[in-house]
Design a protein around this motif. Structure first.
Motif, PDB file in Angstrom:
ATOM      1  N   TYR A 250       0.834  -1.210   0.000  1.00 50.48           N
ATOM      2  CA  TYR A 250       0.000   0.000   0.000  1.00 50.48           C
ATOM      3  C   TYR A 250       0.868   1.259   0.000  1.00 50.48           C
ATOM      4  CZ  TYR A 250      -3.469   3.480   1.302  1.00 50.48           C
ATOM      5  OH  TYR A 250      -4.279   4.578   1.319  1.00 50.48           O
ATOM      6  N   GLN A 251       0.453   2.228  -0.791  1.00 48.91           N
ATOM      7  CA  GLN A 251       1.121   3.532  -0.813  1.00 48.91           C
ATOM      8  C   GLN A 251       0.068   4.615  -1.019  1.00 48.91           C
ATOM      9  OE1 GLN A 251       4.685   4.079  -3.176  1.00 48.91           O
ATOM     10  NE2 GLN A 251       4.088   6.165  -3.709  1.00 48.91           N
ATOM     11  N   ARG A 252       0.181   5.689  -0.244  1.00 52.81           N
ATOM     12  CA  ARG A 252      -0.710   6.828  -0.406  1.00 52.81           C
ATOM     13  C   ARG A 252       0.068   8.110  -0.199  1.00 52.81           C
ATOM     14  NH1 ARG A 252      -3.932  10.489   2.166  1.00 52.81           N
ATOM     15  NH2 ARG A 252      -3.553   9.788   4.262  1.00 52.81           N
ATOM     16  N   GLU A 253      -0.024   8.978  -1.185  1.00 52.37           N
ATOM     17  CA  GLU A 253       0.559  10.308  -1.062  1.00 52.37           C
ATOM     18  C   GLU A 253      -0.584  11.268  -0.820  1.00 52.37           C
ATOM     19  OE1 GLU A 253       3.604  11.344  -3.922  1.00 52.37           O
ATOM     20  OE2 GLU A 253       4.056   9.210  -4.190  1.00 52.37           O
ATOM     21  N   SER A 254      -0.440  12.080   0.199  1.00 52.38           N
ATOM     22  CA  SER A 254      -1.509  12.965   0.624  1.00 52.38           C
ATOM     23  C   SER A 254      -1.237  14.394   0.184  1.00 52.38           C
ATOM     24  CB  SER A 254      -1.624  12.922   2.155  1.00 52.38           C
ATOM     25  OG  SER A 254      -2.620  13.796   2.604  1.00 52.38           O
ATOM     26  N   GLU A 255      -2.298  15.060  -0.219  1.00 51.83           N
ATOM     27  CA  GLU A 255      -2.194  16.479  -0.503  1.00 51.83           C
ATOM     28  C   GLU A 255      -2.048  17.199   0.835  1.00 51.83           C
ATOM     29  OE1 GLU A 255      -5.451  17.781  -2.935  1.00 51.83           O
ATOM     30  OE2 GLU A 255      -5.199  16.093  -4.299  1.00 51.83           O
ATOM     31  N   PRO A 256      -1.524  18.416   0.808  1.00 49.15           N
ATOM     32  CA  PRO A 256      -1.375  19.161   2.064  1.00 49.15           C
ATOM     33  C   PRO A 256      -2.722  19.392   2.748  1.00 49.15           C
ATOM     34  CG  PRO A 256      -0.181  20.229   0.278  1.00 49.15           C
ATOM     35  CD  PRO A 256      -0.993  19.136  -0.337  1.00 49.15           C
ATOM     36  N   HIS A 257      -2.713  19.286   4.078  1.00 47.96           N
ATOM     37  CA  HIS A 257      -3.880  19.656   4.867  1.00 47.96           C
ATOM     38  C   HIS A 257      -3.828  21.170   5.040  1.00 47.96           C
ATOM     39  CE1 HIS A 257      -4.340  15.428   5.342  1.00 47.96           C
ATOM     40  NE2 HIS A 257      -3.320  15.291   6.164  1.00 47.96           N
ATOM     41  N   GLU A 258      -4.781  21.721   5.740  1.00 49.95           N
ATOM     42  CA  GLU A 258      -4.795  23.171   5.886  1.00 49.95           C
ATOM     43  C   GLU A 258      -3.610  23.648   6.743  1.00 49.95           C
ATOM     44  OE1 GLU A 258      -8.059  24.760   8.568  1.00 49.95           O
ATOM     45  OE2 GLU A 258      -8.744  22.745   8.165  1.00 49.95           O
ATOM     46  N   PRO A 259      -3.246  24.923   6.630  1.00 51.17           N
ATOM     47  CA  PRO A 259      -2.089  25.445   7.362  1.00 51.17           C
ATOM     48  C   PRO A 259      -2.154  25.173   8.860  1.00 51.17           C
ATOM     49  CG  PRO A 259      -2.838  27.053   5.762  1.00 51.17           C
ATOM     50  CD  PRO A 259      -3.863  25.944   5.779  1.00 51.17           C
ATOM     51  N   GLY A 260      -1.008  24.769   9.399  1.00 50.74           N
ATOM     52  CA  GLY A 260      -0.878  24.540  10.833  1.00 50.74           C
ATOM     53  C   GLY A 260      -1.150  23.126  11.302  1.00 50.74           C
ATOM     54  N   VAL A 261      -1.657  22.245  10.427  1.00 54.97           N
ATOM     55  CA  VAL A 261      -1.938  20.862  10.831  1.00 54.97           C
ATOM     56  C   VAL A 261      -0.606  20.108  10.947  1.00 54.97           C
ATOM     57  CG1 VAL A 261      -3.033  18.674  10.171  1.00 54.97           C
ATOM     58  CG2 VAL A 261      -4.229  20.841   9.771  1.00 54.97           C
ATOM     59  N   THR A 262      -0.428  19.397  12.059  1.00 53.38           N
ATOM     60  CA  THR A 262       0.769  18.569  12.239  1.00 53.38           C
ATOM     61  C   THR A 262       0.347  17.122  12.468  1.00 53.38           C
ATOM     62  OG1 THR A 262       0.840  19.004  14.623  1.00 53.38           O
ATOM     63  CG2 THR A 262       2.214  20.405  13.222  1.00 53.38           C
ATOM     64  N   GLU A 263       1.213  16.208  12.049  1.00 53.22           N
ATOM     65  CA  GLU A 263       0.977  14.786  12.280  1.00 53.22           C
ATOM     66  C   GLU A 263       2.142  14.222  13.080  1.00 53.22           C
ATOM     67  OE1 GLU A 263      -0.361  12.278   9.098  1.00 53.22           O
ATOM     68  OE2 GLU A 263      -1.414  13.935   8.102  1.00 53.22           O
TER      69      GLU A 263
ATOM     70  N   ARG B 174       7.433  13.563  13.741  1.00 50.25           N
ATOM     71  CA  ARG B 174       6.412  14.614  13.737  1.00 50.25           C
ATOM     72  C   ARG B 174       6.731  15.513  12.553  1.00 50.25           C
ATOM     73  NH1 ARG B 174       6.811  18.141  18.626  1.00 50.25           N
ATOM     74  NH2 ARG B 174       8.521  19.029  17.453  1.00 50.25           N
ATOM     75  N   PHE B 175       5.704  15.904  11.799  1.00 46.47           N
ATOM     76  CA  PHE B 175       5.946  16.740  10.627  1.00 46.47           C
ATOM     77  C   PHE B 175       4.761  17.657  10.355  1.00 46.47           C
ATOM     78  CE2 PHE B 175       4.206  12.695   9.208  1.00 46.47           C
ATOM     79  CZ  PHE B 175       3.199  13.059   8.338  1.00 46.47           C
ATOM     80  N   ALA B 176       5.042  18.713   9.614  1.00 48.90           N
ATOM     81  CA  ALA B 176       4.004  19.643   9.178  1.00 48.90           C
ATOM     82  C   ALA B 176       3.205  18.959   8.082  1.00 48.90           C
ATOM     83  CB  ALA B 176       4.633  20.930   8.671  1.00 48.90           C
ATOM     84  N   ALA B 177       1.914  18.746   8.326  1.00 53.80           N
ATOM     85  CA  ALA B 177       1.071  18.041   7.363  1.00 53.80           C
ATOM     86  C   ALA B 177       0.395  19.004   6.392  1.00 53.80           C
ATOM     87  CB  ALA B 177       0.031  17.197   8.092  1.00 53.80           C
ATOM     88  N   ASP B 178       0.793  20.268   6.443  1.00 55.84           N
ATOM     89  CA  ASP B 178       0.255  21.243   5.488  1.00 55.84           C
ATOM     90  C   ASP B 178       1.153  21.332   4.256  1.00 55.84           C
ATOM     91  OD1 ASP B 178       2.387  22.593   6.688  1.00 55.84           O
ATOM     92  OD2 ASP B 178       1.156  24.243   7.451  1.00 55.84           O
ATOM     93  N   ARG B 179       1.922  20.274   4.062  1.00 57.41           N
ATOM     94  CA  ARG B 179       2.760  20.092   2.873  1.00 57.41           C
ATOM     95  C   ARG B 179       2.503  18.685   2.343  1.00 57.41           C
ATOM     96  NH1 ARG B 179       8.075  21.574   6.125  1.00 57.41           N
ATOM     97  NH2 ARG B 179       7.143  23.322   7.193  1.00 57.41           N
ATOM     98  N   PRO B 180       2.877  18.411   1.093  1.00 60.46           N
ATOM     99  CA  PRO B 180       2.687  17.041   0.595  1.00 60.46           C
ATOM    100  C   PRO B 180       3.412  16.036   1.494  1.00 60.46           C
ATOM    101  CG  PRO B 180       3.265  18.526  -1.201  1.00 60.46           C
ATOM    102  CD  PRO B 180       3.451  19.306   0.079  1.00 60.46           C
ATOM    103  N   HIS B 181       2.769  14.910   1.743  1.00 56.01           N
ATOM    104  CA  HIS B 181       3.352  13.858   2.574  1.00 56.01           C
ATOM    105  C   HIS B 181       2.706  12.534   2.175  1.00 56.01           C
ATOM    106  CE1 HIS B 181      -0.193  15.419   4.654  1.00 56.01           C
ATOM    107  NE2 HIS B 181      -0.336  14.220   5.204  1.00 56.01           N
ATOM    108  N   GLY B 182       3.239  11.428   2.697  1.00 53.56           N
ATOM    109  CA  GLY B 182       2.677  10.143   2.319  1.00 53.56           C
ATOM    110  C   GLY B 182       3.145   9.014   3.202  1.00 53.56           C
TER     111      GLY B 182
END
Length: 189
Positions: A119-132, A159-167
């Motif tokens: 399985y692989q999923r690349e996520s679009e950025p969430h709204e500004p300030g969201v962290t995972e 821990r990373f800023a989720a308001d950028r592309p991630h996966g």
């Protein structure tokens, strides 16, 4: 799965009504087609995790709010069993257990996620300030942050800023299980 579809349909209809959005407006804000949104509202389609994230981001609500109702805030102690609440939206290669759905008083939601092999999923950025915050419970997985795939093994965390592309991906032959705490910068409906 049927219960989740019914909850999702009702939640989507209620949010559109609350905001006064037409299906066209909702499609514009979420990037999900008007036809797909209509199918979801009628319970005719089971959206993928990626589609659910697009809808949640467009409506500026938590992801977990589309999976199950927000817990009663009167409950001080909340026990959850991942095996009892684990779901596999759209039959994808990711299983989702919302251990602690979003509550405004806390500002986060916590999931147990299982990536099946391949399985692989690349996520679009969430709204500004969201962290995972990702903590691997078992297996080996990779996380895409800052444009680079990085391997995480059992007991490792990031821990990373989720308001950028991630996966997330699992290139191995065994499932990878991890906890994902998603923190939102402001209150969510």
């Amino acid at each position: 799965m049927q219960e989740m579809s019914l909850h999702l349909a009702a939640r989507l209809k209620a949010l559109r009504a609350e905001l006064g959005w037409s299906l066209d407006a909702a499609a514009r804000e979420t990037g999900v087609s008007k036809a797909m949104l209509g199918q979801i509202e009628r319970g005719e389609s089971s959206p993928t995790v990626a589609t659910l994230w697009k809808i949640a981001t467009g409506f500026r609500v938590s992801f977990s709010s589309f999976i199950e109702p927000t817990p009663d805030e009167q409950e001080q102690t909340l026990y959850r069993v991942a095996d009892a609440i684990r779901q596999q939206p759209a039959g994808e290669g990711m299983q989702v257990a919302p251990l602690f759905p979003y509550e405004g008083r806390f500002g986060f939601e916590l999931f147990e996620l299982t990536l099946l092999p391949g399985y692989q999923r690349e996520s679009e950025p969430h709204e500004p300030g969201v962290t995972e915050h990702v903590i691997v419970i078992s297996g080996v997985m990779e996380v895409l942050t800052d444009g680079e795939w990085r391997t995480l093994m059992q007991g490792e965390a990031v821990r990373f800023a989720a308001d950028r592309p991630h996966g997330y991906r699992n290139l191995g032959i065994a499932p990878a299980v991890f906890h994902n705490l998603i923190h939102y910068p402001g209150p969510r409906p």
